[in-house]
Design an enzyme around this catalytic site. Structure first.
Site, PDB file in Angstrom:
ATOM      1  N   GLU A  66      10.181 -14.649  30.300  1.00 59.90           N
ATOM      2  CA  GLU A  66      11.594 -13.891  30.100  1.00 59.90           C
ATOM      3  C   GLU A  66      12.352 -15.155  30.242  1.00 59.90           C
ATOM      4  O   GLU A  66      14.214 -14.817  29.915  1.00 59.90           O
ATOM      5  CB  GLU A  66      11.901 -13.957  31.749  1.00 59.90           C
ATOM      6  CG  GLU A  66      10.988 -13.099  32.402  1.00 59.90           C
ATOM      7  CD  GLU A  66       9.336 -13.419  32.857  1.00 59.90           C
ATOM      8  OE1 GLU A  66       9.067 -12.428  33.733  1.00 59.90           O
ATOM      9  OE2 GLU A  66       8.947 -14.115  32.267  1.00 59.90           O
ATOM     10  N   PHE A 128       5.366  -9.623  48.521  1.00 59.35           N
ATOM     11  CA  PHE A 128       4.286 -10.182  46.891  1.00 59.35           C
ATOM     12  C   PHE A 128       5.760 -10.707  46.049  1.00 59.35           C
ATOM     13  O   PHE A 128       7.219  -9.531  45.538  1.00 59.35           O
ATOM     14  CB  PHE A 128       4.230  -9.250  46.560  1.00 59.35           C
ATOM     15  CG  PHE A 128       2.968  -8.902  44.764  1.00 59.35           C
ATOM     16  CD1 PHE A 128       2.516 -10.831  44.758  1.00 59.35           C
ATOM     17  CD2 PHE A 128       3.291  -8.749  44.370  1.00 59.35           C
ATOM     18  CE1 PHE A 128       1.877 -10.678  43.147  1.00 59.35           C
ATOM     19  CE2 PHE A 128       3.335  -8.422  42.352  1.00 59.35           C
ATOM     20  CZ  PHE A 128       2.591  -9.674  42.476  1.00 59.35           C
ATOM     21  N   GLN A 129       6.340 -11.516  45.133  1.00 56.72           N
ATOM     22  CA  GLN A 129       6.969 -12.575  44.204  1.00 56.72           C
ATOM     23  C   GLN A 129       8.359 -11.589  44.437  1.00 56.72           C
ATOM     24  O   GLN A 129       9.368 -11.720  43.718  1.00 56.72           O
ATOM     25  CB  GLN A 129       7.202 -11.269  42.731  1.00 56.72           C
ATOM     26  CG  GLN A 129       5.694 -11.301  42.102  1.00 56.72           C
ATOM     27  CD  GLN A 129       6.088 -10.370  40.775  1.00 56.72           C
ATOM     28  OE1 GLN A 129       6.013  -8.924  40.686  1.00 56.72           O
ATOM     29  NE2 GLN A 129       4.669 -10.880  40.056  1.00 56.72           N
ATOM     30  N   LYS A 178      14.524  -3.646  45.266  1.00 57.23           N
ATOM     31  CA  LYS A 178      14.031  -2.436  44.684  1.00 57.23           C
ATOM     32  C   LYS A 178      14.268  -0.635  45.282  1.00 57.23           C
ATOM     33  O   LYS A 178      14.411  -0.040  44.449  1.00 57.23           O
ATOM     34  CB  LYS A 178      12.417  -1.851  44.762  1.00 57.23           C
ATOM     35  CG  LYS A 178      11.295  -1.620  44.277  1.00 57.23           C
ATOM     36  CD  LYS A 178      10.185  -1.885  43.866  1.00 57.23           C
ATOM     37  CE  LYS A 178       9.758  -0.473  42.918  1.00 57.23           C
ATOM     38  NZ  LYS A 178       8.330  -0.957  42.302  1.00 57.23           N
ATOM     39  N   MET A 497      13.908 -37.376  18.683  1.00 64.60           N
ATOM     40  CA  MET A 497      14.658 -38.547  19.655  1.00 64.60           C
ATOM     41  C   MET A 497      14.063 -39.062  20.654  1.00 64.60           C
ATOM     42  O   MET A 497      14.888 -39.969  20.420  1.00 64.60           O
ATOM     43  CB  MET A 497      15.801 -37.275  20.009  1.00 64.60           C
ATOM     44  CG  MET A 497      17.254 -37.911  20.080  1.00 64.60           C
ATOM     45  SD  MET A 497      17.536 -38.978  19.489  1.00 64.60           S
ATOM     46  CE  MET A 497      19.626 -37.835  18.634  1.00 64.60           C
TER      47      MET A 497
END
Length: 588
Positions: A66, A128-129, A178, A497
């Protein structure tokens, strides 16, 4: 044949169709003329994905992580000026996207990120999630929405796009539970206008303030024009060029502003700041009138603010965002407004005015600048035939592509600074990198997003062997969606760096900055279905680049083994003033 009363009533009042929330969301994207969306499906967004499946105008790009979805949409937005769109699921989908959202926020990039959320009845129950998307993203977005009812979907999307692209642009998150994406509601069409009482960004600058700015500029003995990413975001490069050419004043760009003024023009003094040129930094410190346009005087640009404030100068600051003005440096003439509009008005006033800049003073100022330039602060060991100098790689790339339609993305580190210093950007929106947040891993997703939008352009990703491994899985996306980019990995076997700072600030204690177990990048590229080329000798750099360009329809990974001891100079150490520069190893 006679029509019934019921028939005539239905013909005068057409039936409003009922659509699911996810379908309305997709219709909103179509109304906003979205062509590409980068995403990764999951349970909370399956109704939205179902709606995407049933349409043909938007191409969805399935990334492998993602973070890359948001970076690719970000790269697309930076190169095109359009709003980038990403779609992620709830919980870890959103938290994986946070780095990309923060990257876009720091550089003011217009984006809409759609995230799934657990059903409304489950919010707050540790489902959940589930995660608190609005809470997590609040500090790193321009605005965010939680859509609580499918009836609000079209209006929320209209507001999200309006907020993302207007004023000072930025990312907007739309969190969609949802059940909201599943529920049906009458859909009367996408709103044509948007009214937000609390959000009305100013576009036109104050005429009196612009006139004051004009008087200061015309009376200046040592004028300087300092511009940042706001000039690119405001599509004001042409106005800037007109202004600089009319006045004959020296000009500098920040890292984010490169390309706003042509780097090959003699009036351009190079990039300024921590790794800027001697002439750009000295002019910044010693000018008597400074015109700042779409820039924010950040720590990497002016160094220590106390040191910067030691010199008396008048500062004019043009910016769309009032909160950016006098935030770090007190200014004398603030002008809040769209940079394009303000510069157009300033140019019109100059044309009407009979006053001209002081030619003698300007000539003396240019003479001073030329003495700084004569020191050639960008010199390096050109003649070295033993080891590949990274600067040489960038100069070779510039020589080969200066007349081509090319975009350069970079990751973050030494390679980013060398690309900024040695590639001469003459056009806006061609240099795509993470400035404010300094995010490693953006290079490949940025290039991927640009190549999809600009299939006929050449897209090069300049990266390092550290950065490139952060989103290396997107090589798979490049193959699936046929985005043939060219990756130049300046491989010095160090987190360069970090190593440079450890050498200079920590007496050479190289704590965890060395890469002990690097993959075989050539084999890795081949495993992903691409071409890999190992480049180990200076004389092989140009032929390898030619071969990469010749393979137009293939992604090519160049593993270029560069000098591991090379440092980025000039350099301003943290806490120092911008004229307290280290020019090379001899100053350490």
């Amino acid at each position: 044949m006679e029509t019934s009363k019921a028939d005539s009533a239905s013909s005068s009042h057409p039936v409003v169709p009922e659509l699911r929330g996810g379908e309305i969301l997709v219709k909103a994207l179509q109304a906003e003329d979205v062509k590409f969306i980068w995403g990764y499906p999951g349970g909370a967004v399956l109704h939205i994905y179902d709606a995407l499946y049933k349409q043909e105008t938007i191409q969805h790009v399935l990334v492998r992580h993602e973070q890359a979805a948001v970076h690719a949409a970000d790269g697309f937005a930076r190169a095109t000026g359009e709003v980038g769109v990403a779609l992620v699921t709830s919980g870890p989908g959103l938290t994986n996207a946070v780095t990309g959202i923060a990257t876009a926020y720091m550089d003011s990039i217009p984006m809409v990120i759609i995230s799934g959320q657990v059903p409304t009845a489950a919010i707050g129950l540790d489902a959940f999630q589930e995660c608190d998307t609005v809470g997590i993203t609040r500090p790193i977005v321009k605005h965010n929405f939680l859509v609580k009812d499918a009836r609000d979907m079209a209006e929320v999307m209209k507001k999200a796009f309006h907020i993302a692209r207007s004023g000072r642009p930025g990312p907007v998150v739309v969190d969609v539970p949802k059940d909201v994406s599943f529920n049906k509601t009458p859909y009367a069409g996408y709103p044509e206008t948007v009214q937000m009482r609390s959000y009305n960004p100013v576009r036109k600058g104050h005429g009196g303030q612009i006139r004051k700015a004009l008087q200061l500029l015309m009376a200046a003995k040592r004028p300087y024009i300092y511009t940042g990413g706001g000039v690119l975001l405001g599509n004001a490069s042409q106005e800037l060029r007109t202004l600089v050419d009319m006045l004959g004043f020296p000009c500098t760009n920040t890292l984010m502003g490169l390309g706003a003024y042509p780097a090959t023009d003699p009036k351009f003094l190079g990039m300024l700041g921590m790794h800027g040129t001697l002439e750009a930094n000295n002019a910044m410190q010693n000018c008597d009138v400074l015109l700042a346009v779409g820039a924010r005087f950040d720590d990497r640009v002016i160094g220590n603010p106390k040191h910067f404030a030691q010199v008396e100068r008048k500062i004019i600051h043009i910016d769309i965002d009032p909160s950016s003005i006098s935030k770090r440096v007190k200014v004398d003439v603030p002008i809040v407004g769209d940079v394009k509009d303000v510069l157009q008005e300033l140019i019109a006033m100059i044309k009407e005015s009979s006053v001209k800049p002081d030619a003698n003073a300007l000539g003396a100022w240019w003479s001073t600048i030329d003495t700084w330039r004569a020191r050639d602060c960008m010199k390096y060991d050109h003649e070295n035939t033993e080891v590949i100098k990274p600067q040489r790689v960038i100069e070779t790339l510039w020589d080969m592509t200066k007349d081509a339609d090319a975009y350069i993305t970079s990751d973050v580190g030494q390679h980013q600074m060398w690309a900024a210093q040695y590639y001469k950007f003459n056009e806006p929106r061609r240099w795509i990198n993470s400035g404010g947040l300094g995010t490693m891993g953006v290079g490949i997703p940025y290039a991927m997003g640009i190549k999809l939008a600009k299939p006929d352009s050449e897209v090069f990703c300049v990266t390092g062997e550290g950065s490139v491994q952060m989103c290396i899985q997107e090589l798979s996306t490049c193959l699936q969606y046929n985005t043939p980019i060219k990756i130049l990995a300046l491989n010095n076997r160090y987190l360069g760096m970090v190593r440079q700072w450890q050498e200079i600030e920590y007496s050479g204690r190289y704590s965890h900055s060395y890469m002990d177990a690097l993959p075989n990048f050539v084999k890795l590229a081949e495993a992903y279905g691409h071409v890999g080329i190992l480049v180990e000798r200076p004389e092989d750099v140009e032929p390898a680049l030619r071969e990469a360009r010749r393979l137009k329809d293939r992604t090519v990974f160049l593993d270029i083994r560069t000098d591991p001891t090379e440092n980025v100079f000039p350099m301003v150490r943290a806490g120092k003033g911008i004229t307290e520069m280290i020019m090379g190893a001899e100053d350490l």
